[in-house]
Enzyme design. Sequence first.
Site, PDB file in Angstrom:
ATOM      1  N   ASP A  65       0.873  -1.173   0.000  1.00  0.00           N
ATOM      2  CA  ASP A  65       0.000   0.000   0.000  1.00  0.00           C
ATOM      3  C   ASP A  65       0.909   1.222   0.000  1.00  0.00           C
ATOM      4  O   ASP A  65       1.835   1.310   0.797  1.00  0.00           O
ATOM      5  CB  ASP A  65      -0.892  -0.004   1.239  1.00  0.00           C
ATOM      6  CG  ASP A  65      -1.747   1.237   1.320  1.00  0.00           C
ATOM      7  OD1 ASP A  65      -2.358   1.581   0.302  1.00  0.00           O
ATOM      8  OD2 ASP A  65      -1.792   1.859   2.391  1.00  0.00           O
ATOM      9  N   THR A  99       0.568   4.544   0.744  1.00  0.00           N
ATOM     10  CA  THR A  99       0.576   5.407   1.912  1.00  0.00           C
ATOM     11  C   THR A  99       0.971   4.613   3.147  1.00  0.00           C
ATOM     12  O   THR A  99       0.363   3.594   3.468  1.00  0.00           O
ATOM     13  CB  THR A  99      -0.810   6.044   2.132  1.00  0.00           C
ATOM     14  OG1 THR A  99      -1.203   6.706   0.933  1.00  0.00           O
ATOM     15  CG2 THR A  99      -0.772   7.033   3.279  1.00  0.00           C
ATOM     16  N   ASP A 143      -1.120  -0.181   6.558  1.00  0.00           N
ATOM     17  CA  ASP A 143      -1.173   0.485   7.856  1.00  0.00           C
ATOM     18  C   ASP A 143      -2.548   1.052   8.176  1.00  0.00           C
ATOM     19  O   ASP A 143      -2.771   1.526   9.277  1.00  0.00           O
ATOM     20  CB  ASP A 143      -0.139   1.610   7.915  1.00  0.00           C
ATOM     21  CG  ASP A 143      -0.488   2.772   6.989  1.00  0.00           C
ATOM     22  OD1 ASP A 143      -1.242   2.539   6.026  1.00  0.00           O
ATOM     23  OD2 ASP A 143      -0.013   3.897   7.240  1.00  0.00           O
TER      24      ASP A 143
END
Length: 778
Positions: free
Chosen positions: A296, A298, A538
């Site tokens: 991912d 970000t 996250d």
Amino acid sequence: MDRLSTVASGLTSAQVAGAKPNHVPRRSSRSLSAIVRANVLTLFNLVIGVLWALVLIFGEWQDSLFGLVIVANVLIGIVQELRAKRTLDKLAVINEAPVRVRRDGEERLVQPRHVVLGDLILLGPGERLLVDGEVVESDGLEVDESLLTGEADPVHKQPGDEVLSGSFAVAGAGAFVATRVGTDAYAVKLAEEASKFHLAHSELREGVANFIKYITWLVIPIGALLIYSQLKHSADFGTAITGAVAGIVTMIPEGLVLMTSIAFAVGVVRLGRRKCLVQELPAIEGLARVDVLCLDKTGTLTAGGMDLDQVLPLRDGHPVEDALAALAHLDHSPNPTAQAIRARYESARDGWTAGETVPFSSARKWSGAHFGERGAWVLGAPDVLLDGGDAYDQAAELAATGARVLVLGRARALPAPQTTGAGIETGGDGIEAVALVTLKQRVRPDARETLRYFAKQGVTVKVISGDNPTAVSAIATGLEIPDAHRSIDARDLPYDDEDKLGELLDSHTVFGRVSPRQKRQFVTALQARGHTVAMTGDGVNDVLALKDADLGIAMGAGSPATKAVAQVVLLDDKFATLPHVVGEGRRVLANIERVSNLFLTKTFYAIVLSLLVGVAGVMFPFAPRHSTLTNALTIGVPALFLALAPTFERSKPGFVPRVLRFAVPAGVLCAAAVLLSFWAAHSGTSTLVEDQTSAVITLFLTTWWVLVLIARPLNWWRIALVASMAAAFAIGLTIPFVRHFFALEPGDLGNDLTSIGISIVAAVMISVAVKVAGTLRT
């Protein structure tokens, strides 16, 4: 009324002191008593213990040295697992996300185990529900219950609704009163929900367990045949018993389970030193098999925080900054975007009081609120809120530079919370774009080197993000990810054609505007094409994919929900730790396969020897002390070094067939060579001890050659290891005390030279047989 005021202010300190606490058994490791039982109360220890007692009663004490293996196995196994347990428990405490509660009218952070029955627990996006309860406050609160129900759609919660442990908040804010805590909570009652959902498959452990199961069944009939044969054809009862024991003990791969446990435990400790929490030991094996890593953007390629860069008004006369400040300060648990805007606009402007609100969620990709006379305002992704036009084109140009772009828009009415399509319609009128907002994302300084490592190791990287695909592509291209310029908008992907989706995933690298449900579909589609998939993330939008991936890796600064479902947590939030994580998994699995070849070669030559001796009705060719000596020098000591050696080779499925293709031919040829040497020596005028010495020389030389084959590729320390084992055996044959202790008499030169010759021929045959068997596929 008193009850309502009590709920609003939470429990008092006095009420907390007398309430039931949230005590749940820690899932990171076994208890001390469980570790001791697992290492002491084993079938192998029972069998070896009985054989040990028989030798002590009927034979000489030197032949009982193999019994010390029990003590060594138990002590080493317990010490290593306790060491790993301490590491896991310390890291698990660090990983525990504090819980927000309201007590005595004030918000406080407490550890999960300090939550009590009746506590008023506050919720924001990404926070996990650790106990069951009843909602008493809701500001657009949405809860994802997919870990319990399998349904990915978030559930809106209103006061009076029940919430269950194991779910997590994805949008809005709220509070609930804890009604069931500890072992009474729903998730704990589901047979420790975390373990249920996170249990990592271990081909290695299953393979070792199957080896042990089948060998156990073989030992019983072959051992009985051997005992009968030795008692029938030996005049000396003690010699018969020790001969039978020598065959049975050698059949048991007593160190294989120990070496597996040591390798796993040492892996946990090594990763723990790098602030990497392995929440399940089998996850270390998954690290070695990964061939696709889904990232991912970000929080993984970029640091978690962002900085507000530009606010670009598109029309004059609109209170752009006031609206931005008001929207950013709506959420009590702001996401990184809201935090970046708050850093510039520290408070909401007077007169901007929100009525109806729609909190941000990863599925919607926008948030909004109605501010009375000032109208309805929304903030979100341009390609979601807009349907073409100049503002849309300008946003696309900005995104191509790698910036994160949002549109601030005005609407006649606030869109429905479920609305996620492009060009949202509100009462007949679309969104009026008022301003574009750009945010600078901080690329991790270690990202480029880490990605280069994975490329060298043959691990394919897929960047999967909810952001604009052009922006994601710009960042990925800057990090030199192969084919990063060919990005795909996930909204254009086929939803119901898994084969087509799998083909696109194989041929492309960067995907933008991926919804949480699609991330999960991506993982499933890649797995269906035979890939072993690791997923990093996250945020709450990564939870479903993390749960379904072969290996879920969460960032330490991520949401509690992601850390709860992941098998591995990078506590220091360093992307550069990932190469060490993968390398440790490869080391463990490759080395366990090496030592399995050693131990099972011994098992197979013992089985073949015992069968031939039992059927032929001859003396067993060596005593237990001989087996102890050769096993220590060709298996025990080398295995300890090989199990902990570094390696970079990615493991592949098929652990059991590969080990069998090596161990069976090697074991059969070792047994044939030993029996031939013993028979050749026994047909002459030499004594029984001299005959056994000839067999022991052949046994050592053939199994030492197996060690050489397994230790390849031979570098300086591996050459030193195998050479030192040969030197130790040679020195043992020359020192009178050692010869006497191990009952070795290399006095018949003809027999000894014959043994060496047979060993050389057997070594050549083993090399050929193993090479041929290695080319076969099951």
